[in-house]
Scaffold this motif. Sequence first.
Motif, PDB file in Angstrom:
ATOM      1  N   GLU A   1       0.828  -1.214   0.000  1.00  0.00           N
ATOM      2  CA  GLU A   1       0.000   0.000   0.000  1.00  0.00           C
ATOM      3  C   GLU A   1       0.859   1.258   0.000  1.00  0.00           C
ATOM      4  O   GLU A   1       0.597   2.205  -0.752  1.00  0.00           O
ATOM      5  CB  GLU A   1      -0.916  -0.003   1.227  1.00  0.00           C
ATOM      6  CG  GLU A   1      -1.877   1.176   1.270  1.00  0.00           C
ATOM      7  CD  GLU A   1      -2.816   1.118   2.470  1.00  0.00           C
ATOM      8  OE1 GLU A   1      -3.409   2.167   2.786  1.00  0.00           O
ATOM      9  OE2 GLU A   1      -2.961   0.040   3.073  1.00  0.00           O
ATOM     10  N   ALA A   2       1.898   1.283   0.832  1.00  0.00           N
ATOM     11  CA  ALA A   2       2.798   2.436   0.889  1.00  0.00           C
ATOM     12  C   ALA A   2       3.557   2.592  -0.425  1.00  0.00           C
ATOM     13  O   ALA A   2       3.746   3.718  -0.925  1.00  0.00           O
ATOM     14  CB  ALA A   2       3.773   2.288   2.045  1.00  0.00           C
ATOM     15  N   LEU A   3       3.958   1.473  -1.013  1.00  0.00           N
ATOM     16  CA  LEU A   3       4.676   1.520  -2.289  1.00  0.00           C
ATOM     17  C   LEU A   3       3.793   2.054  -3.403  1.00  0.00           C
ATOM     18  O   LEU A   3       4.241   2.860  -4.233  1.00  0.00           O
ATOM     19  CB  LEU A   3       5.175   0.119  -2.650  1.00  0.00           C
ATOM     20  CG  LEU A   3       6.309  -0.442  -1.795  1.00  0.00           C
ATOM     21  CD1 LEU A   3       6.475  -1.929  -2.058  1.00  0.00           C
ATOM     22  CD2 LEU A   3       7.607   0.306  -2.066  1.00  0.00           C
ATOM     23  N   ASP A   4       2.545   1.594  -3.445  1.00  0.00           N
ATOM     24  CA  ASP A   4       1.617   2.062  -4.478  1.00  0.00           C
ATOM     25  C   ASP A   4       1.412   3.569  -4.382  1.00  0.00           C
ATOM     26  O   ASP A   4       1.344   4.266  -5.405  1.00  0.00           O
ATOM     27  CB  ASP A   4       0.280   1.344  -4.343  1.00  0.00           C
ATOM     28  CG  ASP A   4       0.360  -0.126  -4.725  1.00  0.00           C
ATOM     29  OD1 ASP A   4       1.332  -0.504  -5.399  1.00  0.00           O
ATOM     30  OD2 ASP A   4      -0.552  -0.887  -4.329  1.00  0.00           O
ATOM     31  N   GLU A   5       1.318   4.068  -3.155  1.00  0.00           N
ATOM     32  CA  GLU A   5       1.124   5.510  -2.956  1.00  0.00           C
ATOM     33  C   GLU A   5       2.322   6.306  -3.459  1.00  0.00           C
ATOM     34  O   GLU A   5       2.168   7.291  -4.198  1.00  0.00           O
ATOM     35  CB  GLU A   5       0.899   5.811  -1.475  1.00  0.00           C
ATOM     36  CG  GLU A   5       0.721   7.296  -1.179  1.00  0.00           C
ATOM     37  CD  GLU A   5       0.597   7.587   0.302  1.00  0.00           C
ATOM     38  OE1 GLU A   5       0.572   8.782   0.668  1.00  0.00           O
ATOM     39  OE2 GLU A   5       0.533   6.627   1.113  1.00  0.00           O
ATOM     40  N   MET A   6       3.523   5.870  -3.088  1.00  0.00           N
ATOM     41  CA  MET A   6       4.726   6.620  -3.469  1.00  0.00           C
ATOM     42  C   MET A   6       5.043   6.465  -4.956  1.00  0.00           C
ATOM     43  O   MET A   6       5.454   7.419  -5.618  1.00  0.00           O
ATOM     44  CB  MET A   6       5.915   6.172  -2.617  1.00  0.00           C
ATOM     45  CG  MET A   6       5.682   6.296  -1.116  1.00  0.00           C
ATOM     46  SD  MET A   6       4.967   7.890  -0.610  1.00  0.00           S
ATOM     47  CE  MET A   6       6.368   8.974  -0.818  1.00  0.00           C
ATOM     48  N   ALA A   7       4.847   5.264  -5.483  1.00  0.00           N
ATOM     49  CA  ALA A   7       5.062   5.062  -6.917  1.00  0.00           C
ATOM     50  C   ALA A   7       4.071   5.891  -7.718  1.00  0.00           C
ATOM     51  O   ALA A   7       4.403   6.457  -8.771  1.00  0.00           O
ATOM     52  CB  ALA A   7       4.929   3.582  -7.270  1.00  0.00           C
ATOM     53  N   GLY A   8       2.834   5.976  -7.222  1.00  0.00           N
ATOM     54  CA  GLY A   8       1.812   6.781  -7.897  1.00  0.00           C
ATOM     55  C   GLY A   8       2.201   8.242  -7.967  1.00  0.00           C
ATOM     56  O   GLY A   8       1.976   8.911  -8.988  1.00  0.00           O
ATOM     57  N   LYS A   9       2.779   8.761  -6.899  1.00  0.00           N
ATOM     58  CA  LYS A   9       3.215  10.161  -6.891  1.00  0.00           C
ATOM     59  C   LYS A   9       4.281  10.412  -7.959  1.00  0.00           C
ATOM     60  O   LYS A   9       4.271  11.454  -8.630  1.00  0.00           O
ATOM     61  CB  LYS A   9       3.768  10.529  -5.511  1.00  0.00           C
ATOM     62  CG  LYS A   9       2.726  10.639  -4.425  1.00  0.00           C
ATOM     63  CD  LYS A   9       3.367  11.047  -3.097  1.00  0.00           C
ATOM     64  CE  LYS A   9       2.309  11.200  -2.007  1.00  0.00           C
ATOM     65  NZ  LYS A   9       2.923  11.594  -0.707  1.00  0.00           N
ATOM     66  N   LEU A  10       5.183   9.464  -8.113  1.00  0.00           N
ATOM     67  CA  LEU A  10       6.243   9.615  -9.108  1.00  0.00           C
ATOM     68  C   LEU A  10       5.713   9.423 -10.526  1.00  0.00           C
ATOM     69  O   LEU A  10       6.146  10.107 -11.463  1.00  0.00           O
ATOM     70  CB  LEU A  10       7.382   8.645  -8.811  1.00  0.00           C
ATOM     71  CG  LEU A  10       8.143   8.910  -7.503  1.00  0.00           C
ATOM     72  CD1 LEU A  10       9.188   7.826  -7.258  1.00  0.00           C
ATOM     73  CD2 LEU A  10       8.809  10.285  -7.533  1.00  0.00           C
ATOM     74  N   ARG A  11       4.772   8.515 -10.706  1.00  0.00           N
ATOM     75  CA  ARG A  11       4.189   8.313 -12.038  1.00  0.00           C
ATOM     76  C   ARG A  11       3.404   9.546 -12.492  1.00  0.00           C
ATOM     77  O   ARG A  11       3.362   9.846 -13.693  1.00  0.00           O
ATOM     78  CB  ARG A  11       3.293   7.071 -12.049  1.00  0.00           C
ATOM     79  CG  ARG A  11       4.071   5.755 -12.077  1.00  0.00           C
ATOM     80  CD  ARG A  11       3.177   4.602 -12.512  1.00  0.00           C
ATOM     81  NE  ARG A  11       2.090   4.387 -11.569  1.00  0.00           N
ATOM     82  CZ  ARG A  11       2.157   3.568 -10.528  1.00  0.00           C
ATOM     83  NH1 ARG A  11       3.268   2.891 -10.279  1.00  0.00           N
ATOM     84  NH2 ARG A  11       1.120   3.418  -9.729  1.00  0.00           N
ATOM     85  N   GLN A  12       2.802  10.249 -11.556  1.00  0.00           N
ATOM     86  CA  GLN A  12       2.086  11.478 -11.893  1.00  0.00           C
ATOM     87  C   GLN A  12       3.013  12.530 -12.493  1.00  0.00           C
ATOM     88  O   GLN A  12       2.562  13.430 -13.204  1.00  0.00           O
ATOM     89  CB  GLN A  12       1.388  12.049 -10.651  1.00  0.00           C
ATOM     90  CG  GLN A  12       0.162  11.260 -10.215  1.00  0.00           C
ATOM     91  CD  GLN A  12      -0.459  11.810  -8.948  1.00  0.00           C
ATOM     92  OE1 GLN A  12       0.042  12.767  -8.353  1.00  0.00           O
ATOM     93  NE2 GLN A  12      -1.560  11.210  -8.518  1.00  0.00           N
ATOM     94  N   ARG A  13       4.290  12.401 -12.209  1.00  0.00           N
ATOM     95  CA  ARG A  13       5.291  13.332 -12.752  1.00  0.00           C
ATOM     96  C   ARG A  13       5.909  12.805 -14.043  1.00  0.00           C
ATOM     97  O   ARG A  13       6.884  13.354 -14.547  1.00  0.00           O
ATOM     98  CB  ARG A  13       6.367  13.587 -11.700  1.00  0.00           C
ATOM     99  CG  ARG A  13       5.804  14.296 -10.464  1.00  0.00           C
ATOM    100  CD  ARG A  13       6.733  14.221  -9.270  1.00  0.00           C
ATOM    101  NE  ARG A  13       8.032  14.797  -9.545  1.00  0.00           N
ATOM    102  CZ  ARG A  13       9.049  14.795  -8.678  1.00  0.00           C
ATOM    103  NH1 ARG A  13       8.877  14.220  -7.489  1.00  0.00           N
ATOM    104  NH2 ARG A  13      10.192  15.347  -8.982  1.00  0.00           N
ATOM    105  N   GLY A  14       5.351  11.701 -14.538  1.00  0.00           N
ATOM    106  CA  GLY A  14       5.814  11.162 -15.810  1.00  0.00           C
ATOM    107  C   GLY A  14       6.921  10.136 -15.696  1.00  0.00           C
ATOM    108  O   GLY A  14       7.481   9.712 -16.710  1.00  0.00           O
ATOM    109  N   TYR A  15       7.225   9.695 -14.487  1.00  0.00           N
ATOM    110  CA  TYR A  15       8.298   8.735 -14.282  1.00  0.00           C
ATOM    111  C   TYR A  15       7.767   7.299 -14.357  1.00  0.00           C
ATOM    112  O   TYR A  15       6.612   7.029 -14.027  1.00  0.00           O
ATOM    113  CB  TYR A  15       8.967   8.947 -12.921  1.00  0.00           C
ATOM    114  CG  TYR A  15       9.584  10.321 -12.733  1.00  0.00           C
ATOM    115  CD1 TYR A  15      10.161  11.007 -13.799  1.00  0.00           C
ATOM    116  CD2 TYR A  15       9.605  10.925 -11.475  1.00  0.00           C
ATOM    117  CE1 TYR A  15      10.729  12.259 -13.620  1.00  0.00           C
ATOM    118  CE2 TYR A  15      10.176  12.177 -11.278  1.00  0.00           C
ATOM    119  CZ  TYR A  15      10.735  12.838 -12.357  1.00  0.00           C
ATOM    120  OH  TYR A  15      11.297  14.074 -12.171  1.00  0.00           O
TER     121      TYR A  15
END
Length: 255
Positions: free
Chosen positions: A46-60
Amino acid sequence: MDLSSLFSLMNKVALITGASKGIGYSIAEIFAAAGAKVVISSRKQEALDEMAGKLRQRGYDVTGIACNVGNMNELDDLVKKTVELYGQIDVLVNNAATNPVFGPVHETSIEAYDKIMDVNVKAPFHLMKLCFPYLRASSNASVINISSIGGISPEQGLGIYSVSKAALISMTKVFAKEWGDHKIRVNAICPGLIKTKFSEALWSNDKIMNHLMKNLPIKRVGTSEEIGAAALFLASTASSYTTGEVLKADGGFTI
């Protein structure tokens, strides 16, 4: 000279443990900004999905894969899932660590000793071996082990943690010597006091902080982004002639 290409991780795949927060997350963010496809790992999906999602929102291109590095079978799955997803591993960052005790070394239980050594030493050892076939196939393979200044000079109250980090430094040098022929570079970073949740017992202690500031040439606590920047150097071609190095980022504390 094109400095942007010197520090580029374009078309590289990086696997980072202990990366849902703190130093690991900062390394992931910087690697992704440098063009890498990044797998972040920690115990809680759950924590990983949240943090990965934040980075994907920036195009990563970032994916979270849960793994308890203290469980060797889960390390096997972590590597398999990473390769299934991206087809390769070019950079491995062993950042996950634990220290369940703070106090005199003679009060450390054997259970705590085993946990510290399993997570801080055995897991990086096993993960490096699992990643070896993929690192060997890379055009610029790099392993970065996050140690500590406690691995250079034992820190008060962190006895067995310091022992584990000293072992990680030694293991870094062993792998660097043996893997040079395979064109895999292996280096270590030794952070000083960095303001993360993991080190809160230190930077939230006024007595420790007062003592520390008297001995620090750079009189402040470090940031996780500063460790991430050091990791980018070791992951990129900027450090192509660097292996077996122990890079201190401690504000000058160990001078």
